[in-house]
Design an enzyme around this catalytic site. Structure first.
Site, PDB file in Angstrom:
ATOM      1  N   PRO A  98     -56.274  79.239-100.822  1.00 34.63           N
ATOM      2  CA  PRO A  98     -55.898  80.233 -99.806  1.00 34.63           C
ATOM      3  C   PRO A  98     -55.440  79.581 -98.511  1.00 34.63           C
ATOM      4  O   PRO A  98     -55.780  78.439 -98.230  1.00 34.63           O
ATOM      5  CB  PRO A  98     -57.199  81.013 -99.597  1.00 34.63           C
ATOM      6  CG  PRO A  98     -58.278  80.024 -99.913  1.00 34.63           C
ATOM      7  CD  PRO A  98     -57.732  79.114-100.974  1.00 34.63           C
ATOM      8  N   HIS A 104     -62.982  85.744-102.042  1.00 30.12           N
ATOM      9  CA  HIS A 104     -63.573  84.421-101.784  1.00 30.12           C
ATOM     10  C   HIS A 104     -65.032  84.639-101.414  1.00 30.12           C
ATOM     11  O   HIS A 104     -65.339  85.292-100.423  1.00 30.12           O
ATOM     12  CB  HIS A 104     -62.836  83.741-100.623  1.00 30.12           C
ATOM     13  CG  HIS A 104     -63.496  82.475-100.160  1.00 30.12           C
ATOM     14  ND1 HIS A 104     -63.627  82.134 -98.821  1.00 30.12           N
ATOM     15  CD2 HIS A 104     -64.074  81.458-100.852  1.00 30.12           C
ATOM     16  CE1 HIS A 104     -64.235  80.965 -98.719  1.00 30.12           C
ATOM     17  NE2 HIS A 104     -64.535  80.538 -99.939  1.00 30.12           N
ATOM     18  N   GLY A 146     -58.106  74.470 -94.498  1.00 33.03           N
ATOM     19  CA  GLY A 146     -59.054  73.620 -93.767  1.00 33.03           C
ATOM     20  C   GLY A 146     -59.101  73.993 -92.297  1.00 33.03           C
ATOM     21  O   GLY A 146     -58.100  74.413 -91.702  1.00 33.03           O
ATOM     22  N   HIS A 202     -59.254  73.061-101.017  1.00 36.62           N
ATOM     23  CA  HIS A 202     -59.758  74.403-101.351  1.00 36.62           C
ATOM     24  C   HIS A 202     -59.224  75.457-100.392  1.00 36.62           C
ATOM     25  O   HIS A 202     -59.586  76.624-100.470  1.00 36.62           O
ATOM     26  CB  HIS A 202     -61.293  74.421-101.376  1.00 36.62           C
ATOM     27  CG  HIS A 202     -61.961  74.586-100.048  1.00 36.62           C
ATOM     28  ND1 HIS A 202     -61.612  73.849 -98.932  1.00 36.62           N
ATOM     29  CD2 HIS A 202     -62.967  75.411 -99.637  1.00 36.62           C
ATOM     30  CE1 HIS A 202     -62.390  74.206 -97.915  1.00 36.62           C
ATOM     31  NE2 HIS A 202     -63.210  75.161 -98.313  1.00 36.62           N
ATOM     32  N   GLU A 233     -59.267  90.796-100.208  1.00 39.82           N
ATOM     33  CA  GLU A 233     -58.030  91.298 -99.601  1.00 39.82           C
ATOM     34  C   GLU A 233     -56.994  91.767-100.614  1.00 39.82           C
ATOM     35  O   GLU A 233     -56.912  91.244-101.716  1.00 39.82           O
ATOM     36  CB  GLU A 233     -57.424  90.233 -98.661  1.00 39.82           C
ATOM     37  CG  GLU A 233     -57.363  88.838 -99.210  1.00 39.82           C
ATOM     38  CD  GLU A 233     -57.142  87.758 -98.144  1.00 39.82           C
ATOM     39  OE1 GLU A 233     -57.658  87.875 -97.021  1.00 39.82           O
ATOM     40  OE2 GLU A 233     -56.454  86.768 -98.458  1.00 39.82           O
ATOM     41  N   PHE A 257     -64.054  86.754 -97.982  1.00 44.43           N
ATOM     42  CA  PHE A 257     -63.184  87.926 -97.814  1.00 44.43           C
ATOM     43  C   PHE A 257     -62.855  88.561 -99.162  1.00 44.43           C
ATOM     44  O   PHE A 257     -63.030  87.959-100.222  1.00 44.43           O
ATOM     45  CB  PHE A 257     -61.877  87.523 -97.105  1.00 44.43           C
ATOM     46  CG  PHE A 257     -61.081  86.448 -97.821  1.00 44.43           C
ATOM     47  CD1 PHE A 257     -60.362  86.730 -98.981  1.00 44.43           C
ATOM     48  CD2 PHE A 257     -61.053  85.143 -97.344  1.00 44.43           C
ATOM     49  CE1 PHE A 257     -59.623  85.747 -99.639  1.00 44.43           C
ATOM     50  CE2 PHE A 257     -60.329  84.138 -97.999  1.00 44.43           C
ATOM     51  CZ  PHE A 257     -59.610  84.459 -99.153  1.00 44.43           C
ATOM     52  N   MET A 285     -55.674  84.383 -92.789  1.00 37.82           N
ATOM     53  CA  MET A 285     -55.368  85.827 -92.844  1.00 37.82           C
ATOM     54  C   MET A 285     -53.874  86.110 -92.760  1.00 37.82           C
ATOM     55  O   MET A 285     -53.401  87.128 -93.244  1.00 37.82           O
ATOM     56  CB  MET A 285     -56.036  86.546 -91.678  1.00 37.82           C
ATOM     57  CG  MET A 285     -57.530  86.610 -91.756  1.00 37.82           C
ATOM     58  SD  MET A 285     -58.060  87.694 -90.417  1.00 37.82           S
ATOM     59  CE  MET A 285     -59.521  86.860 -89.877  1.00 37.82           C
TER      60      MET A 285
END
Length: 463
Positions: free
Chosen positions: A367, A253, A394, A391, A227, A225, A370
């Site tokens: 991250p 990402h 998950g 990371h 954003e 993404f 969304m």
């Protein structure tokens, strides 16, 4: 090639009747197809007479290695005992991911392992798996998307900048980002990474150069993404020259695109041929770093990592230009890569497949989803996690499960409730597909300090 080339031609020249003949034939058919037979014969004769001169050569290095010290191919046996490991957030992790780590810890090259709280099953190493090995690199321990990474630009613009600019910011994302297999930028930018000599020296990379040039500054499909969002900085570092507060941010990402995927495919194949393993762990085949292929993968992997960074730099440069502002802070990190690091006083190869480097003082971004915040973190250098952290949040549901249980309308409703605008995106990336990021962060407070958050507002993904 004028007339057909065969193994007999090589044996006549004096090549030993072993696998070196097959290697040489494969390379000739792959890289010397268009040459006259006499010219190709001359080249392979030169390699035979002075193999030491060709060690490390992009085309003939592997033949030279076969003539001097052939790679020993033998069925690898797993150890009975697992190498030491630590699991963070065990109750949040599925059994498949644990089993995959346990199998990896029995490899003869395994030194130490760890599982991050966002872990779930993958190919080879689980996603969220960290594995240290002795002088060996596992292509599937790095992953198919080599150098997949996060990059955050913070602009000296207040969060209130969003008011009334929703449409304008959506257009900036639509015009300056490209996603998936087929979208590329009309106006292509050059980058110094494309001038690297590896693209000239290694035939595989040479064949991928054009693809790399075309895809520069684009993002993959799936969970990749770009954003716009609100950055809330609780703690700042002196070098940032910015006060705590809320700012406009851009978070991306993505990874190394077709370049990384082709490198992964090529060297995974070579690893499985050189390192036969029991079926349940065949994806964990490794390349010895003392071999030609091991060295070549290491060079190609590092190039793919630098290319992934170049893609993010291009994305952020395009968006900054459209905003008419330069970022004041950039924070970035890989999370699919292998590094040479010191563990217990000894150099090892640390694979982080879906894990963030978290050495003491090292910055990273973890991250959420969304609709959930991402976290700006600083590593604590915990040796039990091999100086790593999660990371992301998950996955809770696999992509297939998402398609069976989440509707487009339920996803849209959730985004509306959270005030998030989505451009593109499929149900397999719905917020409900992910674990609770706050739970995941609590489970790794021994691994990272939180400096701030990034809350998504306008999200752009592949269709």
């Amino acid at each position: 090639m004028g007339s057909k080339f065969s193994g007999k031609d090589l044996i006549k020249l004096g090549y030993p009747k072993n696998n070196t003949v097959n290697i040489a034939l494969g390379l000739i058919h792959r890289y010397r197809k268009k040459e006259k037979k006499e010219r190709a014969l001359q080249e392979v004769k030169e390699v035979l007479l002075s193999p030491e001169k060709f060690l490390g050569d992009g085309t003939w290095g592997k033949v030279a290695e076969g003539l001097i010290k052939p790679v020993e191919v033998r069925m690898q046996q797993l150890k009975n005992q697992r190498a030491p490991f630590t699991i963070f957030g065990e109750n949040e992790i599925d059994e498949l991911a644990k089993r995959q780590l346990y199998d990896a810890l029995k490899l003869p090259v395994a030194v130490q392992g760890a599982l991050m709280p966002d872990a779930h099953g993958g190919y080879g190493l689980p996603i969220g798996g960290v594995l240290a090995t002795e002088n060996a690199v596992i292509p599937y321990g790095v992953g198919v998307d080599i150098g997949c990474r996060m990059s955050l630009s913070i602009f000296d613009l207040p969060a209130s900048f969003f008011k009334g600019k929703d449409f304008q910011l959506q257009n900036i994302l639509k015009e300056n980002t490209k996603f998936g297999m087929y979208e590329t930028h009309k106006i292509k930018h050059d980058h110094e990474v494309l001038e690297r000599r590896e693209f000239r020296d290694l035939p595989l990379l040479k064949s991928l150069h054009d693809k790399a040039y075309k895809q520069l500054g684009s993002s993959g499909g799936g969970n990749h993404f770009v954003e716009f969002g609100i950055v809330h900085l609780e703690t700042v570092r002196p070098e940032w020259k910015i006060a705590p507060g809320t700012y406009l941010g851009v978070l991306s990402h993505s990874g190394s695109r077709g370049l990384g995927a082709n490198i992964a495919k090529h060297y995974t194949y070579l690893a499985t041929k050189q390192c036969p393993l029991p079926r349940n762990v065949q994806h964990l085949a490794w390349l010895d770093l003392n071999t030609h292929d091991g060295q070549e993968y290491w060079i190609a992997m590092n190039l793919a990592g630098d290319y992934a960074k170049a893609c993010h730099d291009d994305i952020h440069r395009r968006i900054a230009k459209a905003l008419g502002k330069r970022p004041v802070v950039t924070i970035e990190n890989h999370h699919n890569f292998a590094w040479k690091e010191i563990v217990d006083g000894k150099e090892v190869i640390v694979h982080r497949k879906g894990a963030t480097p978290a050495q003491e003082g090292v910055l990273g971004i973890i991250p959420g989803s969304m609709t959930a915040p991402g976290f700006i973190v600083e590593g604590k250098g915990n040796p039990l996690s091999l100086q790593s952290a999660s990371h992301g949040a998950g996955r809770l549901l696999s992509r297939a499960q998402c398609k069976g249980t989440i509707t487009k309308s339920s996803m849209t409703k959730e985004l509306e409730n959270q005030g998030v605008t989505l451009i593109g995106g499929a149900v397999d990336e719905a917020p409900m597909a992910y674990k609770n990021i706050h739970t995941v962060m609590k489970l790794q407070d021994e691994l990272v300090n939180v400096l701030g958050t990034f809350t998504p507002k306008i999200v752009r993904m592949d269709k």
